[in-house]
Design an enzyme around this catalytic site. Sequence first.
Site, mmCIF file in Angstrom:
data_model
loop_
_atom_site.group_PDB
_atom_site.id
_atom_site.type_symbol
_atom_site.label_atom_id
_atom_site.label_comp_id
_atom_site.label_asym_id
_atom_site.label_seq_id
_atom_site.Cartn_x
_atom_site.Cartn_y
_atom_site.Cartn_z
ATOM 1 N N GLY A 46 0.896 -1.075 -0.058
ATOM 2 C CA GLY A 46 0.107 -0.135 0.243
ATOM 3 C C GLY A 46 0.791 1.198 -0.030
ATOM 4 N N GLY A 50 -0.884 8.349 -1.096
ATOM 5 C CA GLY A 50 -1.443 8.654 0.103
ATOM 6 C C GLY A 50 -0.158 8.686 1.156
ATOM 7 N N GLY A 52 1.049 6.195 2.282
ATOM 8 C CA GLY A 52 2.167 5.066 2.173
ATOM 9 C C GLY A 52 3.223 5.635 1.123
ATOM 10 N N ASN A 125 0.955 -2.359 4.943
ATOM 11 C CA ASN A 125 -0.012 -1.077 5.293
ATOM 12 C C ASN A 125 -1.019 -1.020 4.206
ATOM 13 O OD1 ASN A 125 -0.202 1.896 5.844
ATOM 14 N ND2 ASN A 125 0.219 2.188 3.664
ATOM 15 N N TYR A 185 -14.843 -2.534 8.680
ATOM 16 C CA TYR A 185 -13.635 -1.870 8.685
ATOM 17 C C TYR A 185 -13.112 -1.852 10.010
ATOM 18 C CZ TYR A 185 -9.981 1.581 8.327
ATOM 19 O OH TYR A 185 -8.893 2.265 8.385
ATOM 20 N N SER A 188 -11.921 -5.249 10.947
ATOM 21 C CA SER A 188 -10.928 -5.813 10.467
ATOM 22 C C SER A 188 -9.433 -4.996 10.927
ATOM 23 C CB SER A 188 -10.910 -5.338 8.865
ATOM 24 O OG SER A 188 -10.752 -4.132 8.654
ATOM 25 N N ASN A 221 -5.138 12.965 6.638
ATOM 26 C CA ASN A 221 -5.527 13.977 5.605
ATOM 27 C C ASN A 221 -4.782 13.318 4.201
ATOM 28 O OD1 ASN A 221 -6.793 15.867 4.286
ATOM 29 N ND2 ASN A 221 -5.020 17.279 4.953
#
Length: 290
Positions: A46, A50, A52, A125, A185, A188, A221
Site C-alpha cells: 500500500g 497517500g 504510503g 500497510n 472496517y 478488520s 489527511n
Amino acid sequence: MQSCLKRKRCVSTSSHRPLSIADTAGTDQNYSIKMKLTDANVFLTGGAMGFGAGLTEALIKSGAKVFIGDVNEEQGNILQTRLRSTYGEDKATFVKCDVTKPQELTDAFNSAVSTAGHIDIMLNNAGMIHENKWNYMMDVNLGGVVIGTNLAVEHMRKDKGGKGGIIINTGSFAGLDARFVFPVYAASKAAVVHFTSCWAANPYLGEMGIRFASMNPTAVNTGFINNQKPEQLLYYKEFQEMLKSLSLLPIDTVVGAFLKVIEDDGSNGTIMTISLKNGVCPMKLDVVKV
C-alpha cells in the site's frame, strides 16, 4: 467474569517512559532488536499513494531502500520515477502486487529479496474501506497482513538462517474504538491489532530476532479518507461528521510515529495510537495467564 486481557492506560508521551519488551507478559524479556534505517531494506504494501507514498519518501530520506508494493501499477511507477530521480536509482523499486492474492504477494516479496539480498523491515500497510464489499475488504485489511507477516517471519527468523527484522502492521484507531459508520472496517483493524499483539507475545521471538508493532492513527489527511463515497460507508453523513470532530492528521505526524517505532529497540508489542487530541501514544496489552 474478569477479562483475561487488560489494556494499559495510555498516557501523555511527555511523561511516558520508553516501552520495553519487559512490559509484555509471556515474551522473552532479555533481548531487543536494534534497527537503524540507514541502508535498511524495506518492503511496504500500500505504498504507491497517500500516506504510503509519504512514508516511502521519509524512509528513503532516512537512508533506507524501499520496495513499494501496490495494486495500482500506474501510481506505483509514477512514484518510483519521481523518487529515483530525486534520491537515486536504487532507492525505490515498485513491485506490483495484490495483497489478496497470496502467490502474487509472495512473488513480489521474493523479487525484493532477490534484488536486495534480505528484507529488514516489513510494513503491511495496504488497506481499504468498503462496507458493501466486506468480504474483499477483510481480505485486504486482514488477509494481506497475515500473508505479509507470514512471509516476513519465515524470511527474517534467525533460528532458520535469517537476519532478524521488524514487522509493523497498520491498524487504525477505529480498531480500538466503537465506530458504527463502518463496523466491518473497524473489526478488520481490531483484528490487525490483536494479531500483531499475539505475535509480539510469542516467547520465541528472542530466538527469531524479530519484533512486532501496530500503528493506529485516526483519520489521516489523504485521498484514502477524503475520497470516500456514500456506498462505501453504512452512514456517510455521520462519517463526515465524525471526521470533522476528529480533525484530520497530517501525513508527517503519522510518518514520524512510524519512524520512531522502527528505531525504538524496545518497541516489541507496541500498539501506537496517533491522534491530534492525544498525540503519539504507545500502549501494550497485558497477557494474563489463566
